[in-house]
Design an enzyme around this catalytic site. Structure first.
Site, mmCIF file in Angstrom:
data_model
loop_
_atom_site.group_PDB
_atom_site.id
_atom_site.type_symbol
_atom_site.label_atom_id
_atom_site.label_comp_id
_atom_site.label_asym_id
_atom_site.label_seq_id
_atom_site.Cartn_x
_atom_site.Cartn_y
_atom_site.Cartn_z
ATOM 1 N N CYS A 1 16.575 32.367 13.342
ATOM 2 C CA CYS A 1 17.053 31.168 14.044
ATOM 3 C C CYS A 1 15.915 30.229 14.440
ATOM 4 O O CYS A 1 16.157 29.057 14.730
ATOM 5 C CB CYS A 1 17.846 31.565 15.282
ATOM 6 S SG CYS A 1 19.342 32.519 14.909
ATOM 7 N N ASP B 1 25.112 40.994 10.146
ATOM 8 C CA ASP B 1 25.778 39.934 9.389
ATOM 9 C C ASP B 1 26.564 40.432 8.182
ATOM 10 O O ASP B 1 27.278 39.644 7.552
ATOM 11 C CB ASP B 1 24.748 38.906 8.914
ATOM 12 C CG ASP B 1 24.151 38.094 10.053
ATOM 13 O OD1 ASP B 1 24.543 38.315 11.211
ATOM 14 O OD2 ASP B 1 23.281 37.240 9.783
ATOM 15 N N TYR C 1 24.348 25.874 43.578
ATOM 16 C CA TYR C 1 24.390 24.425 43.838
ATOM 17 C C TYR C 1 23.117 23.966 44.536
ATOM 18 O O TYR C 1 22.655 24.564 45.503
ATOM 19 C CB TYR C 1 25.591 24.062 44.725
ATOM 20 C CG TYR C 1 25.428 22.715 45.402
ATOM 21 C CD1 TYR C 1 25.410 21.544 44.649
ATOM 22 C CD2 TYR C 1 25.235 22.624 46.779
ATOM 23 C CE1 TYR C 1 25.221 20.306 45.255
ATOM 24 C CE2 TYR C 1 25.054 21.392 47.395
ATOM 25 C CZ TYR C 1 25.036 20.230 46.637
ATOM 26 O OH TYR C 1 24.851 19.022 47.238
#
Length: 442
Positions: free
Chosen positions: A42, A280, A423
């Site tokens: 990747c 895969d 937050y």
């Protein structure tokens, strides 16, 4: 006990390390048809632009390290051509010499990965036409870029196609994407894919929709790409039209999925005694679809390989399945998906509804530059969450992972409102964007 693993990358070597760490005497042979073990495929597109310094930088462990430190008989250039499950042997040829080999096993793991699809188009073997799957593939592209290359054409607008478009653009190339369908990233719904098209236009990446490649032409090296509608001048072509499981060398005693992947159970066992498969070349159980699926990603390959390795030596670990999570960077936007799209929910005949909002990933008074578009898919009556697609400039990965976790635990959109999410103004508003979207489902 004698173990053989076919394949020396993510799934294969994750399994191998579990065998190495196990107790008891064992013999372990790994057979890799290339010369490089355990590397991060990747990362290869980013070697084109230099974000990754060299293609070889993505190698996690060298062949010598597997041999010298871990005692694995790690063989290279060994291309397996046949598995005899009755005699319990694997055989093939050494690619550098043509010499044949045969090894016996007590237990076998097939971790052969997948191959790039190479359509039988006229002229496909001209110089300057590439795919990117391995380190040698990447080095070939880099060597070719040393020539006078201006125009790059990418066939296919999926994950790798978009990543390569970004990286070719980053080094100053004119980039065109040829997409047979009517949108980029067919995994997404059309309304979300439009945001990717908008980014391509902003970056001056040309996208051609609804045209099928027919052939290539040129004097030894590619000069033109021909579709069913017109011709395009090009100096380099990158093919990104999908992959297919590398299982063609196996016999019909195995059970296969629609794409040729080996069907495995939760323990990574095939239907053949003492033979496992992972990565895969194997199937993955999809928790939301509640059926076997094929989602070839490095995360699944490493996880399945680890579980297969533990079970090869007598363990009882289960692969809990996937929810279909992915994330992608394309120029100035990030693209995340998990669970089902609207299209997939329709295919499964689920009575669903959707909500989509565009908001800010941080407190509005902190910054009004970034935007985030969130689309939730959920069951109409129960409000059970089915999936999410999120595209924006910041915080996509955080939110898509929250939804992926919620999907794993079968949560509803109402449950999202109860989550205690972090937050502070630089990171979020008091209501997270996925909670803002969830509010609209009440």
């Amino acid at each position: 006990m004698k173990y053989i693993i076919i394949g020396g990358d993510a799934a294969g070597m994750s399994a191998a390390m579990q065998i190495v760490r196990s107790e008891g005497e064992h013999e372990l042979i790994t057979l890799e048809r290339g010369e490089i073990y355990s590397y991060g495929q990747c990362g290869l597109p980013y070697a084109i632009s230099g974000i990754v310094g060299e293609p070889e930088d993505v190698i996690a462990r060298s062949v010598d390290k597997f041999r010298d430190k871990y005692g694995i008989d790690a063989k290279v250039n060994h291309d397996v051509k046949q598995v005899d499950t009755e005699e319990k042997t694997v055989s093939g040829s050494i690619t550098t010499s043509g010499q044949t080999f045969q090894f016996s096993y007590d237990k076998l793991l097939i971790a052969t990965g997948a191959n790039p699809v190479m359509p039988d188009w006229e002229g496909i073997h001209l110089n300057g036409i590439f795919h990117i799957k391995t380190i040698p593939d990447t080095n070939e592209i880099l060597d070719y870029l040393d020539q006078d290359i201006d125009n790059v054409t990418i066939v296919g607008g999926g994950y790798v196609g978009l990543e390569m478009a970004e990286n070719f653009k980053a080094i100053g190339k004119d980039v065109t994407i040829i997409q047979r369908g009517e949108q980029l990233m067919k995994q997404l719904d059309q309304d979300m894919a439009q945001l990717i098209d908008d980014e391509a236009k902003k970056q001056e990446i040309q996208v051609i929709y609804g045209e099928s490649v027919k052939s290539f032409s040129g004097n030894k090296q590619v000069e033109k790409l021909h579709t069913d509608q017109q011709d395009y001048q090009t100096d380099l072509v990158l093919l990104s039209v999908g992959i297919t499981p590398n299982t063609q060398f196996l016999g019909d005693e195995f059970k296969y999925g629609d794409k040729g992947e080996i069907i495995v159970n939760e323990h990574m066992q095939t239907n053949v005694a003492d033979v496992f498969a992972a990565g895969d070349c194997a199937s993955q159980y999809h928790r939301i679809k509640q059926q076997q699926d094929y989602a070839p990603l490095g995360t699944h390959a490493n996880k399945q390989g680890m579980i297969a390795g533990q079970n090869l030596v007598g363990g009882n670990r289960s692969f809990k399945g996937i929810v279909g999570t992915s994330v992608l960077k394309f120029c100035d936007i990030d693209i995340g998906k998990t669970g089902l799209s609207e299209k997939e929910a329709k295919q499964l005949s689920i009575d669903f509804d959707t909500v989509k909002i565009t908001t800010r990933p941080v407190a509005g008074y902190y910054s009004n530059k970034e935007k985030l578009t969130v689309k939730l898919v959920y069951e109409k009556v129960s409000k059970t969450l089915l999936g999410a697609q999120i595209i924006g400039h910041k915080g996509v990965d955080k939110r898509i992972d929250v939804v992926a976790t919620a999907l794993y635990h079968n949560m509803s959109t109402t449950d999202l409102l109860d989550l205690d999410l972090s937050y502070a103004p630089p990171f979020n508003g008091v209501w997270d964007p996925i909670q803002q979207a969830a509010k609209r489902t009440l």
